[in-house]
Motif scaffolding. Structure first.
Motif, short mmCIF file in Angstrom:
data_model
loop_
_atom_site.label_atom_id
_atom_site.label_comp_id
_atom_site.label_asym_id
_atom_site.label_seq_id
_atom_site.Cartn_x
_atom_site.Cartn_y
_atom_site.Cartn_z
N VAL A 98 48.34 46.83 -4.59
CA VAL A 98 48.43 48.28 -4.79
C VAL A 98 49.90 48.69 -4.83
CG1 VAL A 98 46.20 48.79 -3.75
CG2 VAL A 98 48.22 48.69 -2.30
N ALA A 99 50.23 49.57 -5.72
CA ALA A 99 51.61 50.07 -5.84
C ALA A 99 51.89 51.13 -4.78
CB ALA A 99 51.85 50.64 -7.23
N ILE A 100 53.12 51.14 -4.27
CA ILE A 100 53.52 52.14 -3.27
C ILE A 100 54.72 52.93 -3.80
CG2 ILE A 100 54.35 52.51 -0.91
CD1 ILE A 100 52.81 50.02 -0.07
N GLY A 101 55.83 52.25 -4.05
CA GLY A 101 57.00 52.91 -4.64
C GLY A 101 57.66 53.95 -3.77
N GLN A 102 57.65 53.76 -2.46
CA GLN A 102 58.28 54.71 -1.53
C GLN A 102 59.69 54.23 -1.20
OE1 GLN A 102 56.06 55.39 2.08
NE2 GLN A 102 57.70 56.56 3.05
N ILE A 115 59.77 50.44 -0.61
CA ILE A 115 58.51 49.72 -0.38
C ILE A 115 57.82 49.67 -1.73
CG2 ILE A 115 56.45 49.55 1.05
CD1 ILE A 115 59.17 49.62 2.56
N VAL A 116 57.88 48.51 -2.37
CA VAL A 116 57.45 48.37 -3.76
C VAL A 116 55.94 48.38 -3.88
CG1 VAL A 116 57.62 46.99 -5.84
CG2 VAL A 116 59.57 47.09 -4.25
N SER A 117 55.27 47.49 -3.16
CA SER A 117 53.82 47.35 -3.27
C SER A 117 53.27 46.62 -2.05
CB SER A 117 53.45 46.59 -4.56
OG SER A 117 53.94 45.25 -4.48
N GLN A 141 55.77 44.22 -0.04
CA GLN A 141 56.94 43.89 -0.86
C GLN A 141 58.02 44.94 -0.62
OE1 GLN A 141 56.26 44.00 -5.08
NE2 GLN A 141 58.08 42.75 -5.57
N VAL A 142 59.21 44.48 -0.21
CA VAL A 142 60.30 45.38 0.18
C VAL A 142 61.58 45.00 -0.58
CG1 VAL A 142 61.70 46.26 2.09
CG2 VAL A 142 59.29 45.65 2.47
N ALA A 143 62.29 46.01 -1.07
CA ALA A 143 63.61 45.81 -1.70
C ALA A 143 64.65 46.54 -0.85
CB ALA A 143 63.61 46.34 -3.13
N VAL A 144 65.75 45.87 -0.57
CA VAL A 144 66.78 46.42 0.31
C VAL A 144 68.11 46.47 -0.42
CG1 VAL A 144 67.98 46.19 2.52
CG2 VAL A 144 65.59 45.44 2.30
N ILE A 233 55.54 54.61 6.73
CA ILE A 233 55.14 54.26 5.38
C ILE A 233 53.62 54.25 5.34
CG2 ILE A 233 55.29 52.47 3.58
CD1 ILE A 233 57.75 51.47 5.55
N THR A 234 53.05 54.69 4.24
CA THR A 234 51.60 54.66 4.08
C THR A 234 51.22 53.55 3.11
OG1 THR A 234 51.38 57.04 4.50
CG2 THR A 234 49.57 55.95 3.35
N ILE A 235 50.32 52.68 3.56
CA ILE A 235 49.79 51.63 2.68
C ILE A 235 48.43 52.11 2.20
CG2 ILE A 235 49.07 49.22 2.55
CD1 ILE A 235 51.01 48.58 4.78
N PRO A 236 48.28 52.37 0.89
CA PRO A 236 47.03 52.97 0.39
C PRO A 236 45.90 51.95 0.33
CG PRO A 236 48.53 52.56 -1.42
CD PRO A 236 49.28 52.19 -0.18
N GLU A 237 44.70 52.46 0.10
CA GLU A 237 43.54 51.60 -0.03
C GLU A 237 43.57 50.87 -1.36
OE1 GLU A 237 39.85 53.75 -0.32
OE2 GLU A 237 40.87 55.52 -1.10
N ALA A 238 42.88 49.77 -1.39
CA ALA A 238 42.87 48.95 -2.61
C ALA A 238 41.89 49.51 -3.63
CB ALA A 238 42.51 47.53 -2.25
#
Length: 238
Positions: A98-102, A115-117, A141-144, A233-238
């Motif tokens: 699932v995509a997050i993009g936060q 927070i990519v996905s 998945q995290v980008a720093v 951070i919110t991790i959404p449902e699949a």
């Protein structure tokens, strides 16, 4: 010359035979032997009477305490081995990304994190028992992008999952499973260069959505205290 009287009729031709009587020591021995014989015969009769009686144990009531105490307990059949433990409570679900993009920035260090996905229901062997009990493994998945004022390294353990009333940090033991899935684990960044990777979070009970926490601890810079930084951070449902 007178004639002597004639003997009585019938006695002259049948002399009286008297029973011999033993006298002296020999007579006493004979009487003792006879008495001993009578005693032996009496004992033998008594013994035959006892041998003919049934054993005392056979006439004892089986319900008496003595009988139950001495009788061995009957063997009980072993219970059938249960197969419930071998059957998982919850079947594993198919992985779903699932995509997050936060994106957020640490105001004290200028570190920018995205927070990519998230990969929901990530396959796992090491935490298979958690999944079988109704839990879930999530890969994040995290980008720093380190800021100009970074003061400490960024570690995967800064991330934790808030689920089922508990807070659990990133599970570093799943590093090899992340690698086996073809992904790059998120390593600590301490040289000021951008980094991107995946970290693993384990939920004891699967939920539709999750709250994830990024918490950089308090640090110091040039002798000054840098306050801790917290971001949810919110991790959404699949």
């Amino acid at each position: 010359m007178s004639t002597p009287p004639a003997p009585p009729q019938g006695r002259a031709s049948e002399p009286r035979v008297s029973e011999p009587r033993a006298t002296g020591p020999a007579g006493r021995i004979t009487r003792r032997a006879a008495a001993a014989g009578l005693l032996a015969a009496s004992l033998a009769a008594s013994t035959r009477g006892e041998e003919g009686d049934p054993p005392a144990a056979s006439t004892r009531d089986a319900s008496s305490p003595t009988a139950s105490a001495t009788s061995p307990a009957p063997e009980q059949a072993a219970p059938a081995e249960s197969t419930a433990a071998a059957t998982p409570d919850h079947e594993p679900r198919e992985p779903a990304e699932v995509a997050i993009g936060q994106t957020f920035t640490d105001p004290e260090t200028d570190d920018a994190l995205t927070i990519v996905s998230a990969l929901r229901d990530a396959p796992t062997t090491l935490r298979a028992e958690v999944v079988a009990a109704g839990g879930e493994v999530i890969l994040l998945q995290v980008a720093v992008a380190p800021g100009a004022r970074s003061v400490i390294a960024l570690y995967p353990t800064f991330f934790s999952l808030l689920a089922d009333g508990t807070e659990a940090g990133a599970d570093l033991a799943l590093w090899d499973e992340i690698t086996a899935s073809g992904r790059t684990p998120l390593d600590a960044t301490d040289d000021g260069t951008p980094a991107e990777g995946w970290l693993a979070l384990v939920a004891p009970r699967r939920e539709e959505t999750y709250r994830c926490l990024y918490l950089r601890p308090e640090a110091s810079r040039d002798g000054e205290v840098v306050p801790a930084f917290r971001q949810e951070i919110t991790i959404p449902e699949a």
